[in-house]
Write an enzyme that holds these catalytic residues in place. Sequence first.
Site, mmCIF file in Angstrom:
data_model
loop_
_atom_site.group_PDB
_atom_site.id
_atom_site.type_symbol
_atom_site.label_atom_id
_atom_site.label_comp_id
_atom_site.label_asym_id
_atom_site.label_seq_id
_atom_site.Cartn_x
_atom_site.Cartn_y
_atom_site.Cartn_z
ATOM 1 N N MET A 239 -4.681 33.960 35.710
ATOM 2 C CA MET A 239 -4.905 32.523 35.951
ATOM 3 C C MET A 239 -4.085 32.043 37.137
ATOM 4 O O MET A 239 -2.945 32.475 37.309
ATOM 5 C CB MET A 239 -4.475 31.735 34.716
ATOM 6 C CG MET A 239 -5.167 32.173 33.453
ATOM 7 S SD MET A 239 -4.490 31.277 32.052
ATOM 8 C CE MET A 239 -5.578 31.880 30.770
ATOM 9 N N ASP B 169 -15.460 35.384 24.592
ATOM 10 C CA ASP B 169 -14.007 35.206 24.715
ATOM 11 C C ASP B 169 -13.601 33.794 24.300
ATOM 12 O O ASP B 169 -13.990 32.816 24.937
ATOM 13 C CB ASP B 169 -13.647 35.468 26.189
ATOM 14 C CG ASP B 169 -12.166 35.350 26.493
ATOM 15 O OD1 ASP B 169 -11.368 35.150 25.566
ATOM 16 O OD2 ASP B 169 -11.822 35.478 27.696
ATOM 17 N N MET C 69 -9.526 34.282 36.275
ATOM 18 C CA MET C 69 -9.779 32.830 36.230
ATOM 19 C C MET C 69 -9.079 32.228 37.428
ATOM 20 O O MET C 69 -8.097 31.478 37.301
ATOM 21 C CB MET C 69 -9.243 32.264 34.908
ATOM 22 C CG MET C 69 -10.147 32.619 33.739
ATOM 23 S SD MET C 69 -9.325 32.382 32.162
ATOM 24 C CE MET C 69 -8.476 33.924 32.019
ATOM 25 N N ASP D 116 -5.982 38.449 31.179
ATOM 26 C CA ASP D 116 -6.343 37.122 31.684
ATOM 27 C C ASP D 116 -5.459 36.739 32.858
ATOM 28 O O ASP D 116 -4.262 36.531 32.695
ATOM 29 C CB ASP D 116 -6.159 36.092 30.570
ATOM 30 C CG ASP D 116 -7.231 36.216 29.504
ATOM 31 O OD1 ASP D 116 -8.416 36.207 29.862
ATOM 32 O OD2 ASP D 116 -6.870 36.318 28.320
ATOM 33 N N MET E 148 -17.750 32.390 27.863
ATOM 34 C CA MET E 148 -16.528 31.740 27.372
ATOM 35 C C MET E 148 -16.888 30.839 26.186
ATOM 36 O O MET E 148 -17.781 29.992 26.281
ATOM 37 C CB MET E 148 -15.885 30.887 28.468
ATOM 38 C CG MET E 148 -15.178 31.680 29.564
ATOM 39 S SD MET E 148 -13.965 32.884 28.976
ATOM 40 C CE MET E 148 -12.798 31.818 28.122
ATOM 41 N N HIS F 230 -9.966 39.703 33.576
ATOM 42 C CA HIS F 230 -10.712 38.443 33.591
ATOM 43 C C HIS F 230 -10.028 37.522 34.596
ATOM 44 O O HIS F 230 -8.976 36.945 34.301
ATOM 45 C CB HIS F 230 -10.692 37.856 32.169
ATOM 46 C CG HIS F 230 -11.378 36.543 32.018
ATOM 47 N ND1 HIS F 230 -11.262 35.768 30.886
ATOM 48 C CD2 HIS F 230 -12.198 35.863 32.847
ATOM 49 C CE1 HIS F 230 -11.962 34.667 31.024
ATOM 50 N NE2 HIS F 230 -12.546 34.687 32.217
ATOM 51 N N SER G 231 -6.658 40.246 23.866
ATOM 52 C CA SER G 231 -6.227 39.521 25.067
ATOM 53 C C SER G 231 -4.709 39.414 25.066
ATOM 54 O O SER G 231 -4.129 38.757 24.196
ATOM 55 C CB SER G 231 -6.840 38.122 25.080
ATOM 56 O OG SER G 231 -6.094 37.304 25.946
ATOM 57 N N HIS H 137 -7.834 43.233 27.276
ATOM 58 C CA HIS H 137 -8.344 42.106 28.060
ATOM 59 C C HIS H 137 -7.173 41.423 28.760
ATOM 60 O O HIS H 137 -6.206 41.004 28.119
ATOM 61 C CB HIS H 137 -9.064 41.142 27.114
ATOM 62 C CG HIS H 137 -9.736 40.003 27.799
ATOM 63 N ND1 HIS H 137 -10.968 40.121 28.394
ATOM 64 C CD2 HIS H 137 -9.353 38.720 27.975
ATOM 65 C CE1 HIS H 137 -11.328 38.950 28.907
ATOM 66 N NE2 HIS H 137 -10.353 38.073 28.673
HETATM 67 C C1 DX5 Z 1 -8.706 31.874 27.662
HETATM 68 C C2 DX5 Z 1 -8.671 33.390 27.785
HETATM 69 C C3 DX5 Z 1 -8.855 34.108 26.504
HETATM 70 C C4 DX5 Z 1 -7.824 33.822 25.436
HETATM 71 C C5 DX5 Z 1 -8.379 34.196 24.104
HETATM 72 O O1 DX5 Z 1 -8.739 31.345 28.923
HETATM 73 O O2 DX5 Z 1 -9.690 33.816 28.666
HETATM 74 O O3 DX5 Z 1 -8.969 35.506 26.742
HETATM 75 O O4 DX5 Z 1 -6.621 34.502 25.665
HETATM 76 O O5 DX5 Z 1 -7.451 33.858 23.133
HETATM 77 P P1 DX5 Z 1 -7.901 33.462 21.649
HETATM 78 O O6 DX5 Z 1 -8.597 34.650 21.067
HETATM 79 O O7 DX5 Z 1 -6.601 33.153 20.980
HETATM 80 O O8 DX5 Z 1 -8.816 32.276 21.755
HETATM 81 ZN ZN ZN Z 2 -10.206 35.985 28.866
#
Ligand code: DX5
Ligand code: ZN
Length: 224
Positions: free
Chosen positions: A36, A174, A67, A34, A136, A65, A7, A32
């Site tokens: 947001m 994740d 969010m 993310d 999650m 991903h 990620s 991956h």
């Molecule tokens: C959280 C993200 C994850 C996060 C994972 O909202 O969706 O992908 O970056 O990071 P670690 O592996 O450090 O928990």
């Molecule tokens: Zn994620």
Amino acid sequence: MIKIAPSILSADFSRLGEQILETKNAGAEYLHIDVMDGIFVPNISFGAPVYKCIRKLSDQFFDVHLMIVDPMRYVDDFVKAGADNITIHHEACANQIETLQYIKSKGIKASISIKPKTDPQVLRNYLPYVDMILIMSVEPGFGGQSFIPSATESTKTAYMLVKESGRDIDIEVDGGLSAKNVDLVTSVGANVIVAGSAVFGAPDMAAAVADIRAAGDKTYLKAL
Ligand code: DX5
Ligand code: ZN
């Protein structure tokens, strides 16, 4: 064999390109990403313009991903920017199935995610429409949090639902995963492992990816 999805939320953004190449050289099949919006989760990351710049760096499977609230609004942008998969959240909109079908109509993979407190039985409705389920194992929003133990049961339920359906659906988990605890989810059916801090925070990224893979492959489905 499990797949590893670093990620980039935990990457050093001042040298993002370099770090992505490091994950590729470390053998990570997925990247991956993310996204947001500061509304669905209490944090803001980056959008399609950043994504478009990194796409050309690597031929890894780009796993987006989202969010964000009402993800339909941004599907086109991420498709154009070169996503291989787009994951939306069950909790983020009311037209989830329509959004998943729209993603699929663009010729890429579509996936559904649930937050840690969401009943995994809701996944049943999505089985005909998804290529992957994302469980999650932390509250979405930040990297570096601790794994929430109930995610093991949710992963197991997801695996059982997929098996019953007879469909070919990946199970990704994740949040808070490393070589030390990845067995908690691979042993009950997870085959795509997201790891942020465990990969980007490691002194040797290739060793970190190899360790997660070894621990995951060794324990895959062992608790079922
Ligand atoms: C959280 C993200 C994850 C996060 C994972 O909202 O969706 O992908 O970056 O990071 P670690 O592996 O450090 O928990
Ligand atoms: Zn994620």
